[in-house]
Design an enzyme around this catalytic site. Structure first.
Site, PDB file in Angstrom:
ATOM      1  N   ASP A 320      46.102   6.215 -11.634  1.00 24.31           N
ATOM      2  CA  ASP A 320      45.340   4.900 -12.040  1.00 24.31           C
ATOM      3  C   ASP A 320      45.734   3.716 -11.300  1.00 24.31           C
ATOM      4  OD1 ASP A 320      43.245   6.076 -13.418  1.00 24.31           O
ATOM      5  OD2 ASP A 320      44.386   5.539 -15.518  1.00 24.31           O
ATOM      6  N   TYR A 404      39.209   3.973 -19.917  1.00 22.21           N
ATOM      7  CA  TYR A 404      40.052   3.735 -20.794  1.00 22.21           C
ATOM      8  C   TYR A 404      40.633   2.193 -20.527  1.00 22.21           C
ATOM      9  CZ  TYR A 404      42.613   7.399 -22.811  1.00 22.21           C
ATOM     10  OH  TYR A 404      43.032   8.482 -23.989  1.00 22.21           O
ATOM     11  N   HIS A 457      49.195  10.621 -20.358  1.00 21.50           N
ATOM     12  CA  HIS A 457      49.389   9.652 -19.582  1.00 21.50           C
ATOM     13  C   HIS A 457      50.820   9.361 -19.204  1.00 21.50           C
ATOM     14  CE1 HIS A 457      45.386   7.852 -20.923  1.00 21.50           C
ATOM     15  NE2 HIS A 457      45.778   8.860 -21.960  1.00 21.50           N
TER      16      HIS A 457
END
Length: 676
Positions: A320, A404, A457
């Protein structure tokens, strides 16, 4: 605001982000330079216009002179620009010299480098464009009608994802598709099984992947599962009563441009397109001197690999920070909702694809929080009590990366502790069950035919320490401390319960590639051998307290493992280099290997006394629960860095006893009135 404040009218501090006018100047200079090289303005697409931070050596010299009370001339101010040329692969990296000391009065392009075989990150403009291309594609429109009976494109959502292990060589985005029962409805309750691949260079859909036959009728979930308050019909009959946080005398922080002082702390607040919040030049005032603690800290990468092995969901793995940018995905914060108490907001100014400034209001929030007891002791003989409340300064921003939300909270404590908490919330990325599945193999059902896949994550923080070193941490060393039981036959262990901490210096890059070991109480120390603690005689230090979590679960040989090399260890240490900023490399989109830490650590260089930089990996392994849907309550992960012999004794002894007079007993007068 972060992007606009200046410490003087003519000379901004070297770490103040670009102003809107500077972004315009940089873009105009790029256009003029490109035109002179025969490149039309229509070919240009701006991916990034951001501050080109001065080299560390220049910054350290400037900061040292500034800390000594001088007024040094700042390093040359520059803009860093990434440009795409429409229809062409690769990027152009350019540097624009901006008006100021040593630069003259007019902006100019001082560097222009074409870089092949890389793909620029996906900006917000790219994401909106990818969705628009997918929704306008005739084949997509036809398949939506024939497969799902949907003709209203306002009820169609296309989530733009980077393509992990992409089958395409071009810069491309995959669109996971969803339907809505109403425009404001929750799309993630209604996934469908078609994934258009959008070639961003060509501006068109080049493939559509489906589980089933292309023209098969597909039964998609039509049961709503909403979280939007506008669609809720049932609310608790016993809502909590108001809880107000007030500071009648105002906050304890002071702000001058992007310099912030709070209690004994001072630092510079930065914000950029990729890392979001950056904390620069953190110092702690002790004995009348501002002692350096950290040169620069930020969150520099995040890998989110999903567990599903079924195509096309085996390509769900976003990086990300490198794919989208935490600054680009930051959203404006709301007073009393996202931030509670006496709030100071900072705006951020970024750029769009046309090279125009875009100001994001209230991008960063700063406030104080009471966190409970700092310390307490009661003399059991006399009953005398000494206790203090603990307060921390919070610097936060929230990034929305498609489905998210990542809420980043940097904390500074009165005792010298620095911490980062990341609170994960938002929506689960859902998909339809794959062909042949009655229940998911790699996730759980959160609705009829709605699969939410397990995933990880994996975050990486870059820590550039400067522990009591005016040279920015040049002389520091990093050590590992493990607790060790003494052997039963050790003459010191006659009682059979003795143990000691064992400290080992991590002298080289390869020796410093480490994993967590909670069973050994493992920590890592950042030490300054040139400054001794007056009490212990040992070097002053800070310790990094790692959190316990599983490692990267992707097997060696997978693209996830190769590209997410940073997440294969929890600690890396490298000698500082101005160009080594990102653990997965400068350009991540479309990559199938790591051009960051894998390259930085290939040679076993010395790190002790070589200006060491720590890269710390931590994260969340998200085994999905039904309670995570239709919106997920926060999951929290993070780490702390605490003084370890940095002070001679508790640095908070000068805090006065101050019972809170606004506190009250239920049904009684305010407590603590006059008691000690």
């Amino acid at each position: 605001d972060v992007a606009g404040a200046k410490s003087t009218p003519t000379h901004p501090h070297p770490l103040e982000e670009l102003t809107a006018d500077e972004i315009r100047m940089a873009a105009a200079s790029i256009r003029a330079h490109a035109k002179g090289a025969g490149v039309s303005e229509g070919e240009l697409r701006f991916n990034v216009i951001s501050l080109n931070e001065p080299p560390k050596a220049q910054l350290v010299a400037y900061q040292a002179a500034e800390a000594a009370g001088g007024k040094p001339v700042p390093p040359a101010r520059q803009a860093f620009v990434i440009i795409q040329r429409r229809g062409k692969t690769g990027v152009v990296e350019a540097v624009v010299s901006l008006p100021g000391p040593g630069n003259g009065s007019a902006p100019s392009v001082v560097a222009w480098e074409e870089i092949e075989n890389v793909q620029a990150l996906a900006t917000p403009d790219d994401c909106f464009e990818a969705e628009a291309i997918a929704k306008a594609d005739p084949r997509v429109i036809k398949m939506l009608e024939e497969r799902y009976g949907v003709t209203d494109m306002n009820l169609v959502a296309c989530d733009p994802w980077s393509i992990h292990n992409s089958p395409l060589s071009s810069r491309a985005i995959q669109c996971f598709m969803y339907l809505k029962l109403r425009p404001e409805g929750n799309q993630y309750a209604h996934p469908i099984d078609m994934v258009p691949l959008v070639d961003m260079d060509a501006g068109k859909v080049v493939d559509i992947e489906v589980h089933r036959g292309e023209l098969d009728k597909v039964d998609w979930n039509k049961v709503p599962n909403e979280y939007d308050s506008r669609l809720q019909t049932v609310f608790t009959a016993d809502p909590p009563k108001p809880l107000n946080i007030t500071q009648p005398e105002g906050p304890s922080f002071r702000v001058d441009g992007n310099r912030i002082e709070w209690q004994k702390w001072s630092f510079r607040l930065g914000f950029n397109y990729r890392e979001g919040v950056v904390l620069h030049d953190l110092r702690f005032k002790d004995g009348g001197r501002e002692r350096p603690v950290m040169q620069r800290v930020s969150l520099v990468e995040m890998a989110v690999p999903y567990a599903d092995a079924n195509a096309p969901y085996n390509r769900k793995c976003a990086f990300d920070v490198g794919d989208y940018g935490l600054g680009y995905t930051t959203n404006s914060l709301s007073l009393g909702c996202d931030c509670l108490g006496h709030i100071r907001y900072f705006d951020a100014t970024l750029s769009n694809a046309q090279g125009e400034p875009v100001t994001l209001p209230s991008a960063v929030c700063m406030h104080e929080e009471d966190t409970g007891l700092l310390y307490k002791h009661v003399d059991f003989r006399t009953g005398h009590s000494e206790s203090r409340r603990q307060r921390r300064l919070v610097i936060s921003h929230i990034s929305t990366v498609v489905n998210y939300e990542y809420a980043f909270y940097w904390y500074l404590y009165q005792d010298g502790t620095i911490a980062l908490d990341i609170k994960l919330t938002g929506e689960l990325s859902t998909n339809m069950l794959s062909t042949g599945e009655d229940k998911p193999d790699f996730g759980i059902l959160v609705g009829p035919n709605v699969n939410a896949q397990h995933h990880q994550h994996m975050f990486c923080a870059r820590i550039d320490p400067a522990i009591d070193d005016d040279a920015g941490g040049k002389s520091l060393v990093v050590t590992e401390v493990n607790v060790q039981q003494l052997a039963a036959d050790d003459p010191r262990n006659g009682c059979k319960h003795a143990w000691v901490p064992v400290e080992t210096e991590l002298e080289t890059v390869h020796a410093a590639a480490r994993e967590i070991a909670p069973e050994k109480g493992r920590i890592w120390k950042m030490k300054n051998p040139g400054v001794a603690n007056a009490v212990t005689g040992a070097p002053v230090a800070y310790k990094l307290l790692p959190m316990a979590h599983p490692p990267l679960l992707a097997l060696e040989g997978s693209v996830v493992h190769a590209k997410g090399h940073f997440a294969t260890k929890q600690l890396w240490v490298t000698p500082h280099h101005d160009k080594e900023r990102y653990p997965s490399g400068d350009y991540v989109l479309g990559k199938k290997d790591c051009s960051g830490l894998k390259v930085y650590t290939a040679e076993d260089k010395k790190v002790s006394g070589a200006d060491p930089v720590l890269w710390y990996t931590f994260g969340v392994t998200h085994v999905i629960r039904p309670e995570d849907f239709p919106i997920m309550n926060v999951e929290v992960c993070g780490f702390q860095m605490k003084p370890y012999g940095f002070f001679e004794k508790n640095p908070c002894l000068d805090l006065p006893m101050d019972a809170n007079k606004a506190s009250k007993l239920d049904g009684a007068e305010p407590c603590c009135s006059g008691s000690s």
